[in-house]
Design an enzyme around this catalytic site. Structure first.
Site, PDB file in Angstrom:
ATOM      1  N   GLU A  48       0.836  -1.194   0.000  1.00  0.00           N
ATOM      2  CA  GLU A  48       0.000   0.000   0.000  1.00  0.00           C
ATOM      3  C   GLU A  48       0.881   1.259   0.000  1.00  0.00           C
ATOM      4  O   GLU A  48       1.850   1.360   0.751  1.00  0.00           O
ATOM      5  CB  GLU A  48      -0.866  -0.049   1.260  1.00  0.00           C
ATOM      6  CG  GLU A  48      -1.825   1.082   1.461  1.00  0.00           C
ATOM      7  CD  GLU A  48      -2.652   0.890   2.729  1.00  0.00           C
ATOM      8  OE1 GLU A  48      -3.583   1.684   2.938  1.00  0.00           O
ATOM      9  OE2 GLU A  48      -2.357  -0.053   3.511  1.00  0.00           O
ATOM     10  N   LYS A 117      -9.064   2.480  -2.057  1.00  0.00           N
ATOM     11  CA  LYS A 117      -9.329   1.823  -0.776  1.00  0.00           C
ATOM     12  C   LYS A 117     -10.704   2.269  -0.280  1.00  0.00           C
ATOM     13  O   LYS A 117     -11.019   3.459  -0.242  1.00  0.00           O
ATOM     14  CB  LYS A 117      -8.256   2.211   0.233  1.00  0.00           C
ATOM     15  CG  LYS A 117      -8.332   1.480   1.568  1.00  0.00           C
ATOM     16  CD  LYS A 117      -7.107   1.797   2.413  1.00  0.00           C
ATOM     17  CE  LYS A 117      -7.090   1.008   3.714  1.00  0.00           C
ATOM     18  NZ  LYS A 117      -5.845   1.252   4.489  1.00  0.00           N
ATOM     19  N   CYS A 172      -5.479  -3.333   2.075  1.00  0.00           N
ATOM     20  CA  CYS A 172      -5.266  -3.454   3.520  1.00  0.00           C
ATOM     21  C   CYS A 172      -6.554  -3.642   4.327  1.00  0.00           C
ATOM     22  O   CYS A 172      -7.142  -4.708   4.348  1.00  0.00           O
ATOM     23  CB  CYS A 172      -4.473  -2.255   4.022  1.00  0.00           C
ATOM     24  SG  CYS A 172      -3.730  -2.525   5.659  1.00  0.00           S
ATOM     25  N   GLY A 355      -4.732 -61.488   8.296  1.00  0.00           N
ATOM     26  CA  GLY A 355      -3.333 -61.166   8.554  1.00  0.00           C
ATOM     27  C   GLY A 355      -2.829 -60.086   7.615  1.00  0.00           C
ATOM     28  O   GLY A 355      -1.645 -59.752   7.646  1.00  0.00           O
ATOM     29  N   THR A 462     -13.994 -55.121   5.207  1.00  0.00           N
ATOM     30  CA  THR A 462     -12.579 -54.773   5.357  1.00  0.00           C
ATOM     31  C   THR A 462     -12.013 -54.043   4.146  1.00  0.00           C
ATOM     32  O   THR A 462     -10.955 -53.430   4.243  1.00  0.00           O
ATOM     33  CB  THR A 462     -11.741 -56.044   5.595  1.00  0.00           C
ATOM     34  OG1 THR A 462     -11.863 -56.913   4.465  1.00  0.00           O
ATOM     35  CG2 THR A 462     -12.228 -56.782   6.843  1.00  0.00           C
TER      36      THR A 462
END
Length: 641
Positions: A48, A117, A172, A355, A462
């Site tokens: 700015e 702004k 800003c 397993g 699973t």
């Protein structure tokens, strides 16, 4: 990899300034622009009031300063001639005898527009209303050189030759207020917001600033480039520390070190933003008719994106985040199963324990759910069903794991049942084809379902999401269950969930068996073992590496990227791990299987969604089972390695 893939390189720069030395400041800006050109930046944002310095105070009322600012702005504009970089730099601007705090948009020797702004802070250490007037929304033509330039908040910059690149600007304080201009910009189509800022440093403010910019980029589904004032501003009462930030949809792409005047660069992915906006039906756009759109163009480039492409997008890189993610996912899985068990009144759970990784994770989740319900773990019935492909290693791991977790173990040898089935359907058991394999999987599922009926239990699925995406499951075999706890967990994440449990369980022997499960090759074990007793059928040898498939799955489901872009991202992510031919080969396999196997996903059992991507036919993936993959595969065929 270039702009055709939606990447755009941007920069936020804090040059050293001298308060009210406009010529010096312009020279420093030009030096940063030269650097930005060399780095391939297409958008560069400065702080700015960078031309004069933000902390000029009463000097803003001095005509010499304002006149010099105009002169140096003209030199800056001329300096950009011949370059396609879109530059935003803060400058005071006098119009109708009033002073405005503006961001000048500059490209290729032209002042495109001035963005004023809107929200001027006049509290605590700020007193901008002493010098400046609040900006206005509707653009007006203000005198500039021998002509006019548009000035107003409702101006967007539309790139004529880069799809989805529309840039809006705010200054800003504008982003700190209740209704920031950037909200209107994004609603009207802006995908990138720039902010020329001069935010001073106070204790704790940097964290707030970071979260504010990141949050705004997430809320607006946009890229956000924030350039902040730094060293060189007056320290009479304030200190400015820089902290340039580049964010994209809530993700921090780059951030400068505080108290050092740095330039940070990042490559934004415009296609990613486009996909998110398209996907989120609550993101509504409006108000385009209230804006003026100014066109600009960019040169095509072949820059490699300066962006980390994570080879494991489902798995956080750092250990702390990964552990937190694992704990969260295990809790989601367990809570889902807890609710289903409580609702159905089931007092037991039945799991086919092999397993392997997936059944191990399903058992760990079930144990957690039973603990939450206050149910005895021995009501978890783990069923091991050895057959032609079972190896000693997986069999013993399954049995030992069940014992260590306090669950009950049943062993049902299905060899005779499957052999009888082969005789019933006239199948030669020496022919190890899909019938040979799938008959075992379906026999196991029948056993599990009937045991669940016997014990008033529920069969816990699973299979993981990676297998479901590839269709690597036997239809009405391991494909089926009463609740699939792993259904939205990709294989690469399954490994980390099991590892997390091993690291945190606090039992040495349990941890050791879990680590051995992790070390075991992924396999359905449907073919007889090798002569040395080792697993003969390795899944990744048949369908490809899961780390590749999970990478493809993430970008296909989460962002809808086209195949060529996914290929190029994979080449970057797996450089030095897989060559280009291998990446392309398995990507083709993924697309073929993903489309052809949708019929298996269309009738999946219920299961909890744990991440941002899932394949549930009731939720994330309502895809027709007979969709054609031609469009996607044809694009891959055009790729030259």
């Amino acid at each position: 990899m270039n702009m055709k893939d939606g990447f755009i390189r941007v920069a936020a720069s804090t040059p050293e300034v001298k308060v009210a030395d406009v010529e010096y400041n312009r020279e420093q800006i030009c030096c940063r622009i030269i650097e930005g050109r060399e780095r391939g930046a297409k958008i560069m944002v400065f702080p700015e009031l960078v031309l004069t310095g933000y902390t000029c105070g009463e000097l803003f009322n001095q005509k010499p300063l304002l006149t010099k600012a105009r002169e140096e702005l003209k030199k800056l504009v001329d300096f950009t001639a011949g370059s396609d970089m879109l530059v935003f730099a803060g400058v005071p601007w006098e119009y109708n005898n009033k002073l405005y705090n503006t961001a000048a948009a500059i490209q290729d020797g032209e002042l495109l527009a001035l963005i004023p702004k809107m929200c001027l802070p006049n509290y605590s250490e700020f007193y901008e209303l002493r010098y400046f007037n609040p900006g206005f929304e509707k653009p007006v033509a203000v005198p500039w050189e021998d002509g006019y330039v548009l000035m107003g908040s409702k101006i967007l910059f539309n790139c004529a030759n880069v799809e989805n690149l529309v840039v809006g600007a705010e200054i800003c304080e504008d982003v700190w207020v209740l209704n920031p201009p950037s909200i209107g910009h994004a609603s009207a189509g802006a995908t990138v917001i720039v902010n020329c800022s001069a935010s001073d440093e106070t204790t704790g403010k940097s964290d707030y600033r970071r979260s504010l910019i990141s949050g705004q980029s997430a809320r607006l589904l946009c890229g956000y480039i924030y350039a902040n004032a730094g060293e060189g501003e007056s320290t009479q009462d304030l200190v400015f520390g820089g902290q340039n930030i580049i964010a994209e949809n809530g993700t921090m792409l780059a951030e400068s070190r505080r108290f050092e005047n740095e330039t940070v660069y990042a490559d934004m992915d415009l296609e990613r933003l486009e996909c998110e906006r398209r996907r989120m039906t609550t993101y509504q756009t409006a108000g385009r008719e209230n804006y003026v759109f100014i066109d600009f163009s960019l040169y095509e480039d072949e820059n490699r994106p300066e962006r980390f492409i994570d080879p494991s997008p489902f798995v956080p890189q750092d250990e702390e985040s990964r552990n937190r993610r694992c704990e969260e996912i295990l809790s989601i899985q367990a809570m889902g199963l807890k609710k289903r068990l409580k609702h159905t009144g089931c007092r037991s759970a039945v799991i086919g324990i092999s397993g392997g990784l997936d059944s191990t994770l399903a058992l760990l989740v079930t144990v957690r759910a039973f603990d939450l319900l206050g149910l005895a773990r021995d009501k978890i019935i783990c069923v091991t069903m050895p057959c032609f492909g079972t190896t000693d290693r997986t069999y013993h791991n399954a049995c030992y794991l069940t014992k260590k977790l306090g669950a009950s173990l049943l062993e049902v040898d299905i060899k005779d049942a499957v052999a009888n089935h082969f005789r019933d359907i006239g199948h030669d058991s020496s022919v190890h084809d899909v019938t040979y394999e799938n008959s075992q999987a379906r026999e196991r599922t029948q056993v599990l379902m009937d045991i669940a009926n016997k014990y008033n239990g529920m069969v816990i699925g699973t299979g993981d999401m990676s297998e479901l995406a590839l269709g690597w499951a036997t239809y009405n075999g391991d494909h089926m269950s009463m609740y699939g706890v792993n259904s939205s967990v990709p294989k690469t994440l399954v490994r980390h969930l099991v590892r997390y449990f091993a690291d945190t369980c606090g039992e040495k022997e349990l941890s050791e068996v879990l680590l051995d499960v992790l070390d075991t090759p992924v396999s359905p074990e449907l073919l007889p073992p090798e002569k040395d007793g080792k697993i003969a059928q390795k899944t990744e040898d048949l369908v490809g590496p899961y780390e590749l498939h999970d990478f493809y799955l993430y970008y296909i489901l989460r962002y809808g990227y086209h195949p060529g872009k996914i290929y190029r991202l994979a080449v970057m992510a797996f450089e030095g791990v897989y060559d280009n031919a291998v990446i392309l080969k398995w990507l083709k396999v993924f697309y073929r299987r993903f489309f052809s196997q949708q019929f298996k996903r269309s009738c999946l059992p219920d299961g909890p969604k744990v991440g941002s991507a899932a394949v549930s036919p009731r939720g994330d993936l309502r895809m027709p089972s007979d969709a054609c993959s031609r469009l996607w595969l044809e694009e891959l065929e055009q790729i030259e390695i």
